[in-house]
Design a protein around this motif. Structure first.
Motif, PDB file in Angstrom:
ATOM      1  N   GLN A   1      11.865   2.959  -8.507  1.00 50.52           N
ATOM      2  CA  GLN A   1      10.776   2.175  -9.103  1.00 50.52           C
ATOM      3  C   GLN A   1      10.790   0.792  -8.481  1.00 50.52           C
ATOM      4  O   GLN A   1      10.961  -0.233  -9.149  1.00 50.52           O
ATOM      5  N   LEU A   2      10.624   0.759  -7.175  1.00 53.07           N
ATOM      6  CA  LEU A   2      10.698  -0.491  -6.419  1.00 53.07           C
ATOM      7  C   LEU A   2       9.349  -1.190  -6.405  1.00 53.07           C
ATOM      8  O   LEU A   2       8.300  -0.570  -6.618  1.00 53.07           O
ATOM      9  N   SER A   3       9.368  -2.477  -6.136  1.00 56.45           N
ATOM     10  CA  SER A   3       8.148  -3.261  -5.947  1.00 56.45           C
ATOM     11  C   SER A   3       8.476  -4.430  -5.020  1.00 56.45           C
ATOM     12  O   SER A   3       9.646  -4.833  -4.910  1.00 56.45           O
ATOM     13  N   VAL A   4       7.459  -4.951  -4.368  1.00 55.75           N
ATOM     14  CA  VAL A   4       7.666  -6.121  -3.512  1.00 55.75           C
ATOM     15  C   VAL A   4       7.743  -7.335  -4.431  1.00 55.75           C
ATOM     16  O   VAL A   4       6.771  -7.654  -5.125  1.00 55.75           O
ATOM     17  N   PRO A   5       8.879  -8.054  -4.467  1.00 55.28           N
ATOM     18  CA  PRO A   5       9.063  -9.156  -5.429  1.00 55.28           C
ATOM     19  C   PRO A   5       8.349 -10.434  -4.996  1.00 55.28           C
ATOM     20  O   PRO A   5       8.980 -11.429  -4.626  1.00 55.28           O
TER      21      PRO A   5
ATOM     22  N   LEU B   1       0.827  -1.208   0.000  1.00 53.51           N
ATOM     23  CA  LEU B   1       0.000   0.000   0.000  1.00 53.51           C
ATOM     24  C   LEU B   1       0.860   1.255   0.000  1.00 53.51           C
ATOM     25  O   LEU B   1       0.520   2.264  -0.632  1.00 53.51           O
ATOM     26  N   LEU B   2       1.972   1.206   0.723  1.00 52.70           N
ATOM     27  CA  LEU B   2       2.823   2.388   0.864  1.00 52.70           C
ATOM     28  C   LEU B   2       3.858   2.530  -0.258  1.00 52.70           C
ATOM     29  O   LEU B   2       4.488   3.584  -0.384  1.00 52.70           O
ATOM     30  N   MET B   3       4.049   1.472  -1.064  1.00 47.92           N
ATOM     31  CA  MET B   3       5.128   1.474  -2.050  1.00 47.92           C
ATOM     32  C   MET B   3       5.066   2.656  -3.027  1.00 47.92           C
ATOM     33  O   MET B   3       6.100   3.277  -3.319  1.00 47.92           O
ATOM     34  N   PRO B   4       3.884   3.016  -3.585  1.00 48.90           N
ATOM     35  CA  PRO B   4       3.868   4.174  -4.501  1.00 48.90           C
ATOM     36  C   PRO B   4       4.370   5.459  -3.854  1.00 48.90           C
ATOM     37  O   PRO B   4       5.102   6.235  -4.482  1.00 48.90           O
ATOM     38  N   TYR B   5       4.009   5.683  -2.590  1.00 47.72           N
ATOM     39  CA  TYR B   5       4.453   6.893  -1.888  1.00 47.72           C
ATOM     40  C   TYR B   5       5.949   6.810  -1.593  1.00 47.72           C
ATOM     41  O   TYR B   5       6.675   7.806  -1.698  1.00 47.72           O
TER      42      TYR B   5
END
Length: 810
Positions: free
Chosen positions: A380-384, A368-372
């Motif tokens: 440009q991170l993401s949970v893998p 939920l917090l990743m875009p912020y």
């Protein structure tokens, strides 16, 4: 047995929902924060590791002292690569880049230009050197011919279909035509080439062929053989200085010997930096990309560790605090035959259950917090979630965290003697008060330290924003690429300056915000001794430069368009005087030349001295600078009056479109460019605020739970005190004072530590704040105030309870 442990653990957690919620919520916050920071750090540590044999690749650096200036550069002379390949057997391959910023170009047969940022000349070997595959083109011939280019896929798509790009021609703003010889995929963001999209054949760049050892402009990379050591390679580099650099210098300074050069205090030292260390360990002039600092990685690592440890400490605290409630359970279990190891397994199962529940919450919260977080960190991170190794790591980590968090409570509770706890005589022995007190001190010490760090970082950023830089950067609009207008450049300036909302404007290639610049060596007329050289930046400007930026003339005069000889005049700054060691009166009228060829001296006469102004980051000291009237301006700086900026920009764009309809209209405000210089520090400040708030939240959750338990434990005492006439305030004070003592101890521990660490951080800045006593006082006050607000709710709630009900609880 394990299934039995799970059932009992589930029932036990449901029995005390308040403490279960505090534990899971605290661990969720700590793990989510730790996960976000871990993904950020992993990305930072992965820079340039995608290139084959990256561990064998090094970049050549130069440390130079000459002309009174010391420079550390990421660039070396053009002939360096050829010498390394021919004279150093441990060197397998080399490649060079010569960056030029951005380019304007258009497809043949069209009118509209496109601006591509990240433009560099490159040797044809760079594709094979870094293992970069061509999407289209012949790897054997690409970039080998002059006037050929390689485009990234995204850049090529701006002009033509990618599969049709090879063989097409592009026209640069200079009028030169280049042929596309290859297309490569977009380069990884986490590489030093991540921002580059246009590679021009070095074969067409005349400067790259000149054996000039005095000019350092080329980012040069070497690949060492697998058995070679960096230390051995670096120990051989002085050979280049002695054999090539000094030999070349003797053609400029006839009769100069190595002994004279060394005795003067001047030096040239070359070194090799591993490719994978560039992003976090290099902050030199001539970097190909904006780099981060390993210090920031250390700081964020500690914050992530603190968050997780704080959450674990909460679990330990609340578990040992509730030991009185579990004491009789332990006594009965031991009486019925349970041994200590069985009980330890039961309590560790409970902590494991809480850890895995927190893991699920942390994953959801992180996504939920990743875009912020990406906006904040410029990533440009993401949970893998699809990576098996990711799941293996976080599951192992969660198990370790559960064991760590639950280990002390498990061993602590399983030690209870059944005879004592069942008879009620063991109540004084099961509290674990000393450990809980120590853990509370630890939690708040970390929180206070982070508060101090946040205040100092923001104080330094405010200092940067408010410091008198020696020039005016507000309401200054920079119009890019005006050089492309050619003969219409002066007309553009005149038309824009005539607008009522414009107070002044100036044409120049350089402005007082950090950019790629280099020094020149100057010599006073009649002096050619290398010991007397003056290293100084030289900016091409026009006659309105000083007035547009409101620079101060300390002595002499400004450029005058009516005086023809000012075409060879020079303004210098105060720092130049300090290096020369002469007075203002003595310097006026002196003549200097940067051309070291005796038959072609070009002298500049000093006509004035301007104030020192900050044209580099505040991390750097102000160095010598000269302004001369230039003939090739790159941009136009426009000083605006206070008005409707949007309307003014629209009018300026209309003038631009009228004069150059084929060129894109690009502009920026100077104060925004100044702020961009400190983006990394601003991001660090924001991260400090966010994770400081999270750490305080986690610490307060634990303190809140302990206060609730303490109030519950002293229910009978509170009732008796109220019956005997104690007021609500007195009871609240009694319940709060013990916790405030612990917070006070944590403040005393953390303030000196915070002061020391942040002073070390400030050492990176040449111009910085002093950490005042009030910064430490504010941090202490905030910690105490937060603790009072956290504890007082439970204290007042217990104090206003009906004493009859309180006494009935026993």
């Amino acid at each position: 047995m394990f299934r039995n442990h799970l059932k009992i653990a589930w029932r036990s957690l449901k029995k005390q929902p308040f403490f279960t919620f505090l534990n899971i919520f605290g661990l969720t916050v700590g793990m989510a924060g730790g996960l976000l920071i871990a993904l950020y750090i992993y990305d930072e540590l992965s820079y340039d590791k995608m290139f084959p044999n990256s561990e064998q690749i090094y970049r050549l650096n130069a440390d130079i002292k000459f002309g009174g200036a010391e420079n550390s550069t990421a660039v070396v002379p053009a002939p360096m690569a050829e010498v390394l390949e021919s004279d150093f057997p441990q060197v397998e391959a080399t490649t060079r880049f010569r960056t030029i910023g951005s380019s304007l170009l258009k497809k043949s047969g069209t009118l509209r230009n496109v601006k591509l940022t990240g433009t560099t000349y490159a040797d044809p070997s760079f594709l094979g050197f870094f293992g970069i595959d061509l999407l289209f083109g012949d790897k054997q011939t690409v970039l080998k011919d002059p006037n050929t280019v390689v485009l990234t896929k995204s850049a090529a798509e701006k002009f033509f279909p990618v599969n049709e790009a090879v063989g097409q021609t592009l026209i640069f703003d200079s009028g030169e035509t280049h042929t596309v010889s290859g297309v490569i995929d977009d380069l990884p963001r986490n590489s030093f080439l991540g921002e580059y999209s246009l590679f021009i054949a070095m074969a067409g760049y005349a400067d790259a062929k000149i054996p000039n050892w005095g000019s350092h402009n080329y980012n040069t990379f070497v690949k060492l053989s697998p058995l070679s050591e960096r230390a051995d390679f670096e120990s051989s580099l002085p050979y280049i200085v002695d054999t090539y650099v000094l030999t070349w210098a003797q053609t400029v300074f006839p009769g100069m010997t190595k002994e004279q050069f060394d005795a003067s205090g001047n030096y040239i030292r070359y070194s090799a930096l591993p490719l994978t260390d560039i992003h976090l360990h290099s902050h030199r002039k001539g970097e190909m990309n904006a780099n981060n600092s390993i210090q920031n990685i250390y700081i964020l690592s500690f914050i992530a560790l603190f968050l997780i440890v704080l959450a674990s400490v909460n679990f330990m605290n609340l578990s040992t605090a509730s030991s009185l409630k579990r004491a009789k359970e332990v006594g009965i279990r031991k009486t019925l035959g349970s041994n200590q190891f069985t009980l330890i397994g039961q309590f560790l199962t409970e902590s494991g259950l809480i850890s895995f529940a927190s893991l699920l919450g942390a994953l959801v919260l992180s996504m939920l917090l990743m875009p912020y977080f990406n906006d904040l960190s410029d990533k440009q991170l993401s949970v893998p979630l699809l990576e098996p190794y990711f799941w293996l790591i976080i599951i192992v980590f969660t198990v370790i965290l559960g064991l760590f968090s639950g280990s002390y409570p498990a061993f602590f509770l399983s030690r209870f003697a059944p005879t004592k706890v069942l008879s009620g005589s063991g109540s004084t022995a099961v509290g674990g008060g000393k450990l809980r007190n120590g853990l509370v001190i630890f939690q708040f010490a970390i929180s206070v330290f982070l508060i101090v760090a946040t205040l100092v970082v923001y104080g330094q950023l405010q200092f940067i924003q408010q410091k008198d830089l020696g020039y005016e950067k507000e309401q200054v609009l920079i119009l890019n690429d005006v050089y492309a207008l050619g003969a219409k450049t002066r007309l553009l300036k005149e038309k824009i300056t005539d607008l009522p909302q414009v107070s002044n404007s100036t044409l120049s290639a350089y402005f007082p915000t950090p950019s790629s610049r280099s020094d020149n060596s100057f010599f006073e007329e009649g002096i050619s001794d290398q010991e007397k050289a003056l290293s100084m930046q030289t900016w091409d400007v026009d006659h309105d430069y000083v007035s547009t930026f409101n620079l101060k003339i300390l002595a002499g005069r400004d450029f005058d368009p009516t005086i023809y000889s000012d075409s060879s005049a020079m303004l210098i700054n105060e720092s130049t005087l300090k290096v020369l060691g002469i007075s203002v009166e003595e310097v006026l009228g002196k003549r200097f030349s940067s051309n070291m060829v005796e038959t072609d001296y070009e002298y500049y006469t000093v006509i004035g001295v301007i104030n020192d102004f900050h044209f580099e980051s505040l991390r750097e000291t102000i160095t010598p600078l000269s302004l001369v009237i230039g003939k090739n301006p790159g941009s136009l700086a426009i000083k605006l009056n206070a008005s409707d900026f949007a309307q003014t920009i629209t009018q300026i764009e209309a003038i631009w479109t009228q004069l150059a309809p084929e060129l894109p209209f690009n502009y920026y405000f100077m104060d925004a460019s100044f702020d961009d210089t400190y983006q990394a520090d601003q991001r660090l400040g924001k991260l400090f605020v966010i994770f400081t708030v999270l750490s305080i939240l986690v610490a307060c959750l634990g303190l809140f739970g302990l206060a609730a338990f303490n109030a519950e434990k002293r229910t009978k005492e509170i009732g008796i005190r109220k019956v005997l006439g104690a007021s609500v305030g007195q009871i609240s004070f009694r319940l709060s004072v013990d916790f405030l003592k612990l917070v006070a101890i944590s403040v005393l521990i953390s303030l000196p530590l915070g002061w020391y660490v942040m002073n070390k951080w400030l050492e990176d800045f040449s111009y910085k704040i002093e950490i005042s006593w009030w910064v430490l006082a504010i941090a202490a006050f905030m910690a105490v105030a937060i603790a009072i607000l956290t504890v007082s709710y439970q204290s007042i709630k217990a104090a206003i309870a009906n004493p009859v009900n309180s006494l009935r609880t026993e």
